[in-house]
Write an enzyme that holds these catalytic residues in place. Sequence first.
Site, PDB file in Angstrom:
ATOM      1  N   GLY A  70      24.583 -25.184 -16.288  1.00  0.00           N
ATOM      2  CA  GLY A  70      24.529 -24.835 -17.698  1.00  0.00           C
ATOM      3  C   GLY A  70      23.531 -23.737 -17.989  1.00  0.00           C
ATOM      4  O   GLY A  70      23.712 -22.969 -18.943  1.00  0.00           O
ATOM      5  N   ASP A  72      22.199 -21.279 -15.478  1.00  0.00           N
ATOM      6  CA  ASP A  72      22.627 -20.061 -14.781  1.00  0.00           C
ATOM      7  C   ASP A  72      24.134 -20.121 -14.561  1.00  0.00           C
ATOM      8  O   ASP A  72      24.622 -20.307 -13.448  1.00  0.00           O
ATOM      9  CB  ASP A  72      21.877 -19.931 -13.454  1.00  0.00           C
ATOM     10  CG  ASP A  72      22.056 -18.561 -12.807  1.00  0.00           C
ATOM     11  OD1 ASP A  72      22.650 -17.672 -13.446  1.00  0.00           O
ATOM     12  OD2 ASP A  72      21.617 -18.394 -11.658  1.00  0.00           O
ATOM     13  N   LYS A  73      24.875 -19.948 -15.631  1.00  0.00           N
ATOM     14  CA  LYS A  73      26.327 -20.142 -15.581  1.00  0.00           C
ATOM     15  C   LYS A  73      27.024 -19.185 -14.624  1.00  0.00           C
ATOM     16  O   LYS A  73      28.006 -19.543 -13.981  1.00  0.00           O
ATOM     17  CB  LYS A  73      26.921 -19.979 -16.985  1.00  0.00           C
ATOM     18  CG  LYS A  73      26.576 -21.097 -17.952  1.00  0.00           C
ATOM     19  CD  LYS A  73      27.181 -20.828 -19.317  1.00  0.00           C
ATOM     20  CE  LYS A  73      26.894 -21.981 -20.268  1.00  0.00           C
ATOM     21  NZ  LYS A  73      27.609 -23.206 -19.895  1.00  0.00           N
ATOM     22  N   THR A  93      28.759 -24.179 -15.385  1.00  0.00           N
ATOM     23  CA  THR A  93      30.074 -24.481 -14.846  1.00  0.00           C
ATOM     24  C   THR A  93      30.925 -23.214 -14.789  1.00  0.00           C
ATOM     25  O   THR A  93      31.003 -22.457 -15.753  1.00  0.00           O
ATOM     26  CB  THR A  93      30.776 -25.545 -15.713  1.00  0.00           C
ATOM     27  OG1 THR A  93      30.032 -26.770 -15.632  1.00  0.00           O
ATOM     28  CG2 THR A  93      32.182 -25.795 -15.263  1.00  0.00           C
ATOM     29  N   ASN A 118      25.048 -28.917 -27.636  1.00  0.00           N
ATOM     30  CA  ASN A 118      25.766 -27.702 -27.284  1.00  0.00           C
ATOM     31  C   ASN A 118      27.262 -27.955 -27.308  1.00  0.00           C
ATOM     32  O   ASN A 118      27.731 -29.046 -26.989  1.00  0.00           O
ATOM     33  CB  ASN A 118      25.312 -27.169 -25.918  1.00  0.00           C
ATOM     34  CG  ASN A 118      26.174 -27.656 -24.769  1.00  0.00           C
ATOM     35  OD1 ASN A 118      27.240 -27.096 -24.503  1.00  0.00           O
ATOM     36  ND2 ASN A 118      25.727 -28.722 -24.099  1.00  0.00           N
ATOM     37  N   MET A 120      29.303 -25.231 -25.888  1.00  0.00           N
ATOM     38  CA  MET A 120      29.509 -23.915 -25.294  1.00  0.00           C
ATOM     39  C   MET A 120      30.969 -23.672 -24.929  1.00  0.00           C
ATOM     40  O   MET A 120      31.502 -22.591 -25.153  1.00  0.00           O
ATOM     41  CB  MET A 120      28.629 -23.756 -24.056  1.00  0.00           C
ATOM     42  CG  MET A 120      27.139 -23.867 -24.332  1.00  0.00           C
ATOM     43  SD  MET A 120      26.507 -22.571 -25.418  1.00  0.00           S
ATOM     44  CE  MET A 120      26.568 -21.161 -24.318  1.00  0.00           C
ATOM     45  N   PHE A 122      32.325 -23.935 -21.664  1.00  0.00           N
ATOM     46  CA  PHE A 122      32.476 -23.314 -20.348  1.00  0.00           C
ATOM     47  C   PHE A 122      32.611 -21.789 -20.453  1.00  0.00           C
ATOM     48  O   PHE A 122      33.495 -21.183 -19.832  1.00  0.00           O
ATOM     49  CB  PHE A 122      33.686 -23.879 -19.603  1.00  0.00           C
ATOM     50  CG  PHE A 122      33.530 -25.269 -19.079  1.00  0.00           C
ATOM     51  CD1 PHE A 122      32.307 -25.916 -19.069  1.00  0.00           C
ATOM     52  CD2 PHE A 122      34.629 -25.959 -18.581  1.00  0.00           C
ATOM     53  CE1 PHE A 122      32.171 -27.206 -18.573  1.00  0.00           C
ATOM     54  CE2 PHE A 122      34.514 -27.241 -18.079  1.00  0.00           C
ATOM     55  CZ  PHE A 122      33.289 -27.875 -18.082  1.00  0.00           C
ATOM     56  N   SER A 186      32.406 -32.700 -19.300  1.00  0.00           N
ATOM     57  CA  SER A 186      31.924 -31.963 -20.468  1.00  0.00           C
ATOM     58  C   SER A 186      32.760 -32.342 -21.688  1.00  0.00           C
ATOM     59  O   SER A 186      33.987 -32.419 -21.598  1.00  0.00           O
ATOM     60  CB  SER A 186      32.025 -30.452 -20.231  1.00  0.00           C
ATOM     61  OG  SER A 186      31.781 -29.750 -21.434  1.00  0.00           O
ATOM     62  N   ASN A 188      33.239 -30.472 -24.251  1.00  0.00           N
ATOM     63  CA  ASN A 188      33.543 -29.274 -25.017  1.00  0.00           C
ATOM     64  C   ASN A 188      34.789 -28.511 -24.570  1.00  0.00           C
ATOM     65  O   ASN A 188      35.068 -27.432 -25.088  1.00  0.00           O
ATOM     66  CB  ASN A 188      32.331 -28.329 -24.990  1.00  0.00           C
ATOM     67  CG  ASN A 188      31.086 -28.995 -25.547  1.00  0.00           C
ATOM     68  OD1 ASN A 188      31.137 -29.642 -26.584  1.00  0.00           O
ATOM     69  ND2 ASN A 188      29.977 -28.861 -24.845  1.00  0.00           N
ATOM     70  N   THR A 189      35.515 -29.043 -23.592  1.00  0.00           N
ATOM     71  CA  THR A 189      36.800 -28.481 -23.182  1.00  0.00           C
ATOM     72  C   THR A 189      37.870 -29.519 -23.481  1.00  0.00           C
ATOM     73  O   THR A 189      37.787 -30.653 -22.989  1.00  0.00           O
ATOM     74  CB  THR A 189      36.805 -28.128 -21.683  1.00  0.00           C
ATOM     75  OG1 THR A 189      35.871 -27.065 -21.444  1.00  0.00           O
ATOM     76  CG2 THR A 189      38.188 -27.679 -21.231  1.00  0.00           C
ATOM     77  N   LYS A 229      30.680 -35.236 -11.452  1.00  0.00           N
ATOM     78  CA  LYS A 229      29.745 -35.399 -12.569  1.00  0.00           C
ATOM     79  C   LYS A 229      30.422 -36.185 -13.678  1.00  0.00           C
ATOM     80  O   LYS A 229      31.493 -35.793 -14.155  1.00  0.00           O
ATOM     81  CB  LYS A 229      29.280 -34.038 -13.091  1.00  0.00           C
ATOM     82  CG  LYS A 229      28.161 -34.131 -14.137  1.00  0.00           C
ATOM     83  CD  LYS A 229      27.536 -32.769 -14.383  1.00  0.00           C
ATOM     84  CE  LYS A 229      26.316 -32.871 -15.303  1.00  0.00           C
ATOM     85  NZ  LYS A 229      25.617 -31.581 -15.451  1.00  0.00           N
ATOM     86  N   THR A 257      23.831 -38.010 -15.610  1.00  0.00           N
ATOM     87  CA  THR A 257      25.080 -37.886 -16.343  1.00  0.00           C
ATOM     88  C   THR A 257      25.149 -36.522 -17.018  1.00  0.00           C
ATOM     89  O   THR A 257      24.160 -35.778 -17.073  1.00  0.00           O
ATOM     90  CB  THR A 257      25.174 -38.951 -17.466  1.00  0.00           C
ATOM     91  OG1 THR A 257      24.081 -38.719 -18.398  1.00  0.00           O
ATOM     92  CG2 THR A 257      25.076 -40.342 -16.922  1.00  0.00           C
ATOM     93  N   ASN A 258      26.337 -36.253 -17.608  1.00  0.00           N
ATOM     94  CA  ASN A 258      26.523 -35.067 -18.434  1.00  0.00           C
ATOM     95  C   ASN A 258      25.957 -35.332 -19.830  1.00  0.00           C
ATOM     96  O   ASN A 258      25.270 -36.326 -20.051  1.00  0.00           O
ATOM     97  CB  ASN A 258      28.020 -34.722 -18.497  1.00  0.00           C
ATOM     98  CG  ASN A 258      28.278 -33.237 -18.619  1.00  0.00           C
ATOM     99  OD1 ASN A 258      27.608 -32.541 -19.370  1.00  0.00           O
ATOM    100  ND2 ASN A 258      29.260 -32.732 -17.889  1.00  0.00           N
ATOM    101  N   GLY A 278      18.771 -34.147 -23.714  1.00  0.00           N
ATOM    102  CA  GLY A 278      17.363 -34.280 -24.043  1.00  0.00           C
ATOM    103  C   GLY A 278      16.910 -35.725 -24.126  1.00  0.00           C
ATOM    104  O   GLY A 278      17.600 -36.651 -23.703  1.00  0.00           O
ATOM    105  N   TYR A 328      17.142 -29.480 -17.442  1.00  0.00           N
ATOM    106  CA  TYR A 328      17.510 -28.272 -18.173  1.00  0.00           C
ATOM    107  C   TYR A 328      16.861 -28.307 -19.560  1.00  0.00           C
ATOM    108  O   TYR A 328      15.967 -27.531 -19.855  1.00  0.00           O
ATOM    109  CB  TYR A 328      19.027 -28.120 -18.255  1.00  0.00           C
ATOM    110  CG  TYR A 328      19.507 -26.891 -19.024  1.00  0.00           C
ATOM    111  CD1 TYR A 328      18.616 -25.940 -19.507  1.00  0.00           C
ATOM    112  CD2 TYR A 328      20.852 -26.681 -19.263  1.00  0.00           C
ATOM    113  CE1 TYR A 328      19.046 -24.818 -20.209  1.00  0.00           C
ATOM    114  CE2 TYR A 328      21.304 -25.558 -19.963  1.00  0.00           C
ATOM    115  CZ  TYR A 328      20.390 -24.640 -20.435  1.00  0.00           C
ATOM    116  OH  TYR A 328      20.821 -23.535 -21.131  1.00  0.00           O
TER     117      TYR A 328
END
Length: 358
Positions: A70, A72-73, A93, A118, A120, A122, A186, A188-189, A229, A257-258, A278, A328
């Site tokens: 997440g 350094d994508k 990812t 987030n 994002m 991917f 994730s 978010n997809t 993951k 975990t994610n 967090g 992270y």
Amino acid sequence: MGDLYEHVVRPVLFKTDAESAHERSISWLKLLMRARPLANLMAAYNRPGKNRPVKCFGLTFPNPVGLAAGYDKNATVWPVMPALGFGFVEVGTVTWHEQPGNQRPRIFRLIKDEAVINRMGFNNDGAKAVAERLARSGEFKRRKIPLGMNIGKSKIASLEQAPEDYLNSYHALADFADYFTINVSSPNTPQLRELQAKARLRDLLSTLLQADAERARKLGVARLPFLVKIAPDLTYRQVDDVLETVQDLGMAGVVATNTMVERPEGIDDGGESGGLSGRPIHTRSVQMVNYIHRSTGGKLPIIGVGGIMDARSAGQMLDAGASLVQVYTGMIYRGPFFARDIVQALQWNNAEWVGARA
């Protein structure tokens, strides 16, 4: 150094939106990459004096604290992470197709809770572009720490197309990976988390493992470790299904975990959707790690990630059964040398990382 960051640098960074601050940090690390002698000196300085390597799924890690996927994508700054004290890095990812991700703004700080949301989606340059960057730089050949490749499903790929989509990314990146993490968690997809279901997960992982076995035979090299993951929102019955598949197929381990979709009590997310990371997810992540550890009799390596904000929470993750940990969000709140600070606060004793856990 941590106090300087939290009281001087962080207030300045936090005046900009979260994604702009992230991009600025990447730019700073790119400058450090150009100053290689300085980066090498920093790596030597930030190497803990009592450091002992961790051996896990056939690899040797200088220390157990890694950078989670997440950050350094696109695999642009991973070579300088030893200068910050990291023992390994997971990039991505990465998806087969280049994709811009979701519309900005898509990262939100919850400062009071030391958390981030987030969505994002991917965003990345695509597997071919990342592979070309790795090949062109040559950094992989002189790497000082293991490099993990986190791969996920392209947004345009259907669930039925997912195995082929992941497989294309694997083929593009295999020559540069010390291990692969298969991201099926994730939030978010669209539909991605459906790949954690037993039948779909088995089909996906079997496809990748078979391809890796064929590559190993063809090239006369060792097979690569594969980890999966998982999400913290899974029920324990769902975790059991994942673990059955992982063990039946001989996977190397689990990343737990994610980010979390659910919102713990008392969290004000401002109505923003996306994955929560967090401090608020730490308890759940530790519970998941401990459940996996006990369910597998401690035989399945676990990378523990989720809400590690200090050495104590890192120690709790290791005590729960993790072999390695990743951070992270903690770096966002504690600064660039957060990994070094954790490692220096822990002590190596009787082949286990202990200390700073009470």
